[in-house]
Write a protein that holds these residues in place. Structure first.
Motif, short mmCIF file in Angstrom:
data_model
loop_
_atom_site.label_atom_id
_atom_site.label_comp_id
_atom_site.label_asym_id
_atom_site.label_seq_id
_atom_site.Cartn_x
_atom_site.Cartn_y
_atom_site.Cartn_z
N SER A 200 -35.41 -10.53 18.73
CA SER A 200 -33.98 -10.37 18.92
C SER A 200 -33.33 -10.25 17.54
O SER A 200 -33.56 -11.09 16.66
CB SER A 200 -33.40 -11.57 19.68
OG SER A 200 -32.00 -11.46 19.81
N ILE A 201 -32.52 -9.20 17.37
CA ILE A 201 -31.88 -8.93 16.08
C ILE A 201 -30.37 -8.89 16.27
O ILE A 201 -29.86 -8.04 17.01
CB ILE A 201 -32.37 -7.59 15.49
CG1 ILE A 201 -33.90 -7.57 15.38
CG2 ILE A 201 -31.73 -7.34 14.13
CD1 ILE A 201 -34.47 -6.20 15.07
N PRO A 202 -29.61 -9.79 15.65
CA PRO A 202 -28.14 -9.76 15.78
C PRO A 202 -27.58 -8.43 15.27
O PRO A 202 -28.01 -7.91 14.24
CB PRO A 202 -27.68 -10.93 14.92
CG PRO A 202 -28.88 -11.82 14.79
CD PRO A 202 -30.06 -10.91 14.81
N THR A 203 -26.62 -7.87 16.01
CA THR A 203 -26.04 -6.59 15.62
C THR A 203 -24.64 -6.72 15.03
O THR A 203 -24.10 -5.73 14.53
CB THR A 203 -25.97 -5.64 16.83
OG1 THR A 203 -25.13 -6.24 17.83
CG2 THR A 203 -27.35 -5.39 17.41
N GLY A 204 -24.06 -7.91 15.09
CA GLY A 204 -22.70 -8.09 14.58
C GLY A 204 -22.68 -8.28 13.08
O GLY A 204 -23.64 -7.95 12.36
N SER A 205 -21.59 -8.84 12.58
CA SER A 205 -21.49 -9.12 11.15
C SER A 205 -22.41 -10.27 10.78
O SER A 205 -22.80 -11.08 11.63
CB SER A 205 -20.04 -9.44 10.78
OG SER A 205 -19.59 -10.57 11.52
N GLY A 206 -22.75 -10.36 9.53
CA GLY A 206 -23.63 -11.42 9.08
C GLY A 206 -25.06 -10.94 8.96
O GLY A 206 -25.35 -9.74 8.92
N ALA A 207 -25.98 -11.89 8.91
CA ALA A 207 -27.39 -11.58 8.71
C ALA A 207 -27.98 -10.93 9.96
O ALA A 207 -27.58 -11.23 11.09
CB ALA A 207 -28.16 -12.84 8.37
N ASN B 111 -27.24 -8.39 20.98
CA ASN B 111 -28.41 -8.34 20.11
C ASN B 111 -29.26 -7.13 20.45
O ASN B 111 -29.30 -6.67 21.60
CB ASN B 111 -29.26 -9.60 20.27
CG ASN B 111 -28.56 -10.84 19.73
OD1 ASN B 111 -27.69 -10.74 18.85
ND2 ASN B 111 -28.91 -12.00 20.25
N LEU B 112 -29.95 -6.62 19.43
CA LEU B 112 -30.93 -5.56 19.63
C LEU B 112 -32.27 -6.21 19.95
O LEU B 112 -32.73 -7.09 19.22
CB LEU B 112 -31.05 -4.72 18.37
CG LEU B 112 -32.11 -3.60 18.40
CD1 LEU B 112 -31.71 -2.51 19.38
CD2 LEU B 112 -32.31 -3.02 16.99
N ILE B 113 -32.88 -5.80 21.05
CA ILE B 113 -34.21 -6.29 21.41
C ILE B 113 -35.23 -5.29 20.88
O ILE B 113 -35.12 -4.09 21.11
CB ILE B 113 -34.36 -6.45 22.93
CG1 ILE B 113 -33.25 -7.34 23.49
CG2 ILE B 113 -35.73 -7.04 23.27
CD1 ILE B 113 -33.19 -8.74 22.90
#
Length: 577
Positions: free
Chosen positions: A515-522, A498-500
């Motif tokens: 916290s921002i998910p960096t993978g596929s999806g939202a 995740n991107l902080i």
């Protein structure tokens, strides 16, 4: 908006003597507001504040691939005019100045920055400065200000769990709302001279948060802010630090060898972050050239090597023992080492070559940290400067062209070959500092990079901004996310895929760690910490600061002391649940 303090800007940086003026003056023909900035001086009210939109902002809509760039070896794959790596990059967008204001106009940075204004809390018409409440984690407090009489130890709370015994304290966690984090602890700063002083660096381990400030290095336990060890008092002002610790948990700081205008930044001291014990000490010699003194230096850790950069050369030391390894001097007929960037396994050098002549240029080289031998060399076309390094693995470089008012962000492979460049037309704000005054290559802090993606915030002076995820394989946008608050946010780092990010505090609302998910999806931000509104004025008052997210705690610290006598300055705060 918070304003920077009085006093001088940070010490100048690196480069060969290009009709070099006396120390402290900008080179001839170089604007004071930053490399590539307008010729007029910057406006009042902030260091290098742009008179018009800054970093990456086109003066007019660019063509499909911008202007010719820094590496003119011939047409590239897009068929356009020569660019930084054999093509004219889409990323060489015109811009009127150095990197513009970071989001919010406050130059927030992830790990290191410049000047900071003193933060005051106005309650019922009385001005307060913050001090620690002692052993009760829930009650860091603020006190009415007056002439500061506290000692060089940077806190009214000595860490004995008894606080400072004053009855006029203002509880920073008073009225804390459900869901809000709390101020775990607060530390005030040591006295500084009237023209201000540097307070560089912030290092956080599992046990200890360590800070340099003026002539001291102090360490506090991360959980409660009690003293981890006795403050280290130095004979003269701290003037340079390693940005990160080595694998052994130790840092190296440099301090001046005197207090006069002729003093040099040449005293090196190793320090263990968890114990506060001083290790080896060394004195850095001046270089051989007339303009190659140790008036200011740059400290870079690269594997087991500590590189000390002077204006036109460098000296490498064994980071564990302090023994000298080798010198980096002039090479070829006209190239002088000018700046360094390092990580656990890489050392990159930028050299300035052919000063003032027809062959004037920068060269980028990767060196073997253990020996200093060049693995590869990349020549930069005349007119372009390699200003900053965003990442070393992969190598992501930020370049500017003053005459063309253009910038470029490109990725190189492990042989120095161009692989991609940013192809996004946005006004980014990576927090790069003073490009014309400092060749410290790792100064851009509002930026994060992983193996495949570059994360850059857009500029915003008011309201929400966005963070762009840009693929390093092709330089194109992968996704973007808007700040969930009516305030800008910047990258702090990467953790667990995740991107902080950190969203600024406002005058009445605390900041947030996201916290921002960096993978596929939202890529929907979730809140990790919601800092209390009751301490928002203090948090918002950090004009320029270092921020660290570690162990579920958020740390924010100043990097510059104003030296004002009418208030007790803040040094750092810690938040947690």
């Amino acid at each position: 908006m918070s304003q920077p303090p009085p006093g001088q800007p940070p010490h100048g940086g690196f480069g060969p003597p290009q009709n070099q003026p006396p120390h402290g003056q900008p080179p001839q023909g170089q604007p004071q507001g930053g490399f590539g900035a307008p010729q007029q001086p910057p406006p009042q009210g902030g260091f290098g504040a742009p008179q018009q939109p800054g970093y990456g902002y086109p003066q007019q809509p660019p063509g499909p691939y911008g202007q010719p760039g820094p590496y003119g070896q011939g047409p590239g794959p897009y068929g356009q005019t020569p660019g930084p790596y054999g093509q004219a990059p889409y990323g060489t967008h015109p811009h009127p100045g150095a990197p513009g204001k970071p989001p919010g106009g406050k130059k927030r940075t992830a790990l290191i920055a410049g000047a900071v204004a003193v933060a005051l809390l106005l309650v019922g018409g009385t001005v307060y400065a913050v001090t620690s409440g002692g052993g009760d984690d829930d009650k860091p407090v603020a006190h009415p200000t007056g002439h500061s009489t506290h000692s060089a130890s940077p806190s009214a709370d000595t860490g004995d769990g008894k606080g400072d015994g004053r009855a006029d304290a203002e509880d920073l966690n008073a009225g804390r709302k459900p869901g809000e984090a709390k101020v775990l602890w607060y530390k005030s700063a040591p006295d500084a001279p009237g023209n201000g002083a540097d307070a560089p660096g912030l290092w956080v381990t599992e046990k200890t948060a360590v800070k340099a400030a003026y002539k001291e290095v102090v360490g506090f336990r991360v959980a409660d802010g009690t003293a981890a060890w006795a403050p280290i008092t130095l004979p003269h002002e701290v003037c340079a630090v390693t940005k990160r610790p080595g694998a052994d948990g130790k840092i190296v700081i440099a301090y001046m060898n005197g207090s006069t205008d002729r003093a040099n930044c040449n005293q090196l001291q190793q320090i263990d972050l968890d114990t506060g014990k001083k290790g080896w000490h060394a004195e850095v010699a001046d270089g051989t050239g007339l303009f190659d003194s140790t008036r200011s230096i740059e400290l870079t850790l690269a594997g087991q090597t500590l590189m000390v950069g002077r204006d036109m050369s460098g000296t490498a030391y064994d980071a564990a023992t302090g023994k000298k390894r080798y010198d980096l001097k002039k090479y070829g007929t006209d190239c002088y080492p000018a700046g360094y960037a390092g990580d656990t396994g890489h050392l990159v050098q930028v050299a300035s070559c052919g000063a003032g002549g027809a062959k004037e240029r920068d060269e980028i080289r990767e060196l073997d940290p253990a020996t200093g031998k060049a693995k590869w060399t990349r020549v930069v076309t005349k007119g372009w400067r390699a200003e900053r390094v965003f990442s070393l693995n992969p190598l992501v470089v930020y370049l500017t062209n003053r005459d063309k008012k253009a910038w470029n962000i490109s990725t190189l492979d492990n042989r120095g070959r161009f692989t991609s460049e940013v192809k996004v037309d946005k006004k980014f704000a990576p927090g790069c500092g003073f490009l014309s005054l400092d060749r410290g290559l790792q100064k851009c802090q509002a930026v994060a990079v992983d193996a495949k993606t570059l994360y850059l915030p857009t500029e915003s002076t008011t309201g929400a901004n966005e963070i762009f995820a840009i693929g390093l394989a092709d330089g194109k946008e992968k996704w973007r996310v808007k700040s969930p608050l009516d305030r800008p946010m910047v990258p702090v780092g990467l953790q667990g895929g995740n991107l902080i990010a950190y969203a600024d505090a406002s005058y009445s609302q605390g900041g947030r760690v996201l916290s921002i998910p960096t993978g596929s999806g939202a890529h929907r931000p979730t809140t990790l910490l919601r800092n209390p509104d009751g301490a928002a004025q203090i948090e918002n008052g950090f004009f320029d600061a270092t921020t660290v997210w570690s162990g579920g705690r958020f740390f924010i610290a100043t990097n510059r002391l104003s030296g004002q006598d009418d208030s007790e300055e803040k040094l750092m705060m810690a938040y947690g649940k």
